[in-house]
Design an enzyme around this catalytic site. Structure first.
Site, PDB file in Angstrom:
ATOM      1  N   SER A 221       0.772  -1.626  -0.291  1.00 46.30           N
ATOM      2  CA  SER A 221       0.084   0.169   0.046  1.00 46.30           C
ATOM      3  C   SER A 221       1.078   2.065   0.157  1.00 46.30           C
ATOM      4  O   SER A 221       1.991   1.305   0.501  1.00 46.30           O
ATOM      5  CB  SER A 221      -0.850  -0.114   1.367  1.00 46.30           C
ATOM      6  OG  SER A 221      -1.399   1.392   1.894  1.00 46.30           O
ATOM      7  N   TYR A 234      -1.329  -0.621  10.123  1.00 47.67           N
ATOM      8  CA  TYR A 234      -2.151  -0.885   9.447  1.00 47.67           C
ATOM      9  C   TYR A 234      -0.950  -0.820   8.318  1.00 47.67           C
ATOM     10  O   TYR A 234      -0.603  -1.488   7.696  1.00 47.67           O
ATOM     11  CB  TYR A 234      -3.507  -0.547   8.392  1.00 47.67           C
ATOM     12  CG  TYR A 234      -3.354  -0.354   7.196  1.00 47.67           C
ATOM     13  CD1 TYR A 234      -3.894  -1.637   6.658  1.00 47.67           C
ATOM     14  CD2 TYR A 234      -3.656   0.457   6.232  1.00 47.67           C
ATOM     15  CE1 TYR A 234      -4.476  -2.107   4.961  1.00 47.67           C
ATOM     16  CE2 TYR A 234      -3.532   0.033   4.681  1.00 47.67           C
ATOM     17  CZ  TYR A 234      -4.895  -1.096   4.414  1.00 47.67           C
ATOM     18  OH  TYR A 234      -4.155  -1.081   2.991  1.00 47.67           O
TER      19      TYR A 234
END
Ligand code: NAD
Length: 326
Positions: A221, A234
Site C-alpha cells: 500500500s 495498518y
C-alpha cells in the site's frame, strides 16, 4: 586618472520586471485552475469521480452494497495466454482488487482459487465471473491468520488442480484509529495477524509446491511508503509487507521463484467504506493528483504483469506503486 563611476543598477526596473512576471504567472494559474476542475480520465473507459454518495458498511464490507458498484471486469482487455494453464491462489479474491485480479488471470488462461473470510455472495459473483472467462474457480473460506487454514487451502488447491504456480497475498484488515492511545491491543493484534501473519503463513504453506518460474505477488500500500496518521497499525503492516517482498524475493532467487509487490493508492473497494466515516468515503480519492480513486480493473493488469514470466522474468523483490500520481 579620472575614476570611472560604476553604473548603479536600476532597481526600480528590476522590481517592475519581477512584478510583471508575477502578474503573468498569477493569470496563467487562474486559467489553469478553471480548466483543471475534474479528475484525470485517461483510461480505457470513464471512471467515477468523487463526491460519491455518503455510505458506511460493517466489516468486512460487501462489494454488492457499494454505490457506485466497483468496475472490475475490464471489458476492453484482451487476454493473450500470458498465464496459460497456470493455477493461482488469490487471498481476499472475493471482492475488490482480488476479484479483478481473479478475472484477468482467468482471461489470461489461469484457473484460480479465491480465499475469503465472509461475504459468500461476493465470492459466488467472482466465481461466476471467472467461469464466464472459461476457467475454473475454487472458493475457499477461512482465516489466513490460522496456519491450519492456510495448509487446508493449499491442500484443496492441489486436490482440485494438482499444482500451484502463483500466490497473490492480498487479504487485509483495516480500521482507522484517531491516535495511538485509542488503538487497542486487540485491534493492533488483529491487523498484524491478518496482514503480516496471513501473508507469511500463506507463503510458507505454498512455497514447497512452487517450481522454477512460479511467482508470488503481495499487495502492499501507499501507506507502507508514506505512512498514514490514522492507520498506524495498518501502515506498519504494509511497510512490513514491502520489506517481506524484498527479503523473500532475494531468498527465492536460487529456486527460480519471483516475489513482487503492488502498492495501491486509493481504490474503490469495500475496504475503505467499511472503515472510514460516510463523509470521508464521499471524498475518497479526491486528494491524489488524479483526483479520483482507481477502480479495481485499473490495478489488475499490474498483477498480470508481475505474475507472467513472459513479461517480468527479470523483476523480483520490486514494489510497484499504482497511486494516481505524486
Ligand atoms: P476488499 O475488502 O475487497 O478485500 C479485502 C479482502 O480481505 C476481503 O475479500 C476479505 O474476505 C479478505 N479478508 C479479510 N480478513 C481476512 C482473513 N482473516 N482471512 C481471509 N481473508 C480475509 O478490499 P481491497 O481494497 O480489494 O483489498 C485488497 C488489498 O488491497 C488489501 O491488501 C489492501 O490492504 C490493499 N489496498 C487497498 C487499498 C484501497 O484503497 N482499497 C489501498 C491500498 C492497498
Amino acid at each position: 586618472m579620472a575614476q570611472q563611476r560604476k553604473a548603479r543598477p536600476d532597481t526600480d526596473a528590476v522590481t517592475a520586471k519581477q512584478r510583471d512576471i508575477q502578474r503573468g504567472v498569477k493569470k496563467a494559474d487562474e486559467q489553469n485552475n478553471e480548466k483543471s476542475g475534474g479528475a484525470m480520465q485517461a483510461g480505457a473507459r470513464k471512471y467515477p469521480e468523487p463526491p460519491f454518495p455518503k455510505q458506511h458498511q460493517p466489516k468486512p464490507g460487501k462489494e454488492r452494497a457499494l454505490d457506485p458498484r466497483p468496475m472490475f471486469d475490464a471489458p476492453f482487455y484482451k487476454g493473450s495466454e500470458k498465464l496459460k494453464d497456470k493455477v493461482a491462489i488469490i487471498t481476499g479474491g472475493d471482492s475488490g482488487i482480488g476479484r479483478a485480479v481473479a478475472i484477468l488471470f482467468a482471461r489470461e488462461g489461469a484457473d484460480v482459487v479465491i480465499c475469503h473470510i465472509d461475504e459468500d455472495q461476493d465470492a459466488r459473483d467472482t466465481k461466476a465471473a471467472v467461469e464466464a472467462e472459461g476457467r475454473k474457480c475454487l472458493v475457499s473460506k477461512g482465516d489466513v491468520s490460522d496456519p491450519a487454514y492456510c495448509r487446508d487451502a493449499v491442500d484443496a488447491t492441489l486436490k482440485a488442480f494438482g499444482k500451484i504456480d502463483i500466490l497473490v497475498n492480498n487479504a487485509a484488515f483495516q480500521v482507522h484509529a484517531k491516535g495511538i492511545e485509542t488503538l487497542s491491543l486487540e485491534h493492533f493484534d488483529l491487523t498484524l495477524k491478518t496482514n503480516l501473519y496471513g501473508y507469511f503463513l500463506m507463503a510458507q504453506a505454498v512455497i514447497p509446491h512452487l517450481k522454477n518460474g512460479s511467482a508470488i505477488i503481495n499487495t502492499g500500500s501507499v501507506t507502507g511508503i508514506d505512512g498514514s496518521k490514522e492507520l498506524l497499525d495498518y501502515s506498519m503492516t504494509k511497510g512490513g509487507i514491502h520489506a517481506f517482498t524484498r527479503s523473500l524475493g532475494a531468498s527465492l532467487v536460487p529456486r527460480g521463484i519471483r516475489v513482487n509487490c503492488v502498492a495501491p493508492g486509493p481504490v474503490w473497494t469495500p475496504l475503505n467504506p467499511s472503515d472510514k466515516e460516510a463523509d470521508m468515503v464521499a471524498e475518497f480519492g479526491s486528494k491524489v493528483p488524479m483526483k479520483r480513486p482507481a477502480q479495481p480493473e485499473e490495478l489488475a493488469p499490474a498483477y498480470v504483469f508481475l505474475a507472467s514470466e513472459q513479461m517480468s522474468s527479470y523483476i523480483t523483490g520490486e514494489i510497484l506503486p499504482v497511486v494516481g500520481g505524486y
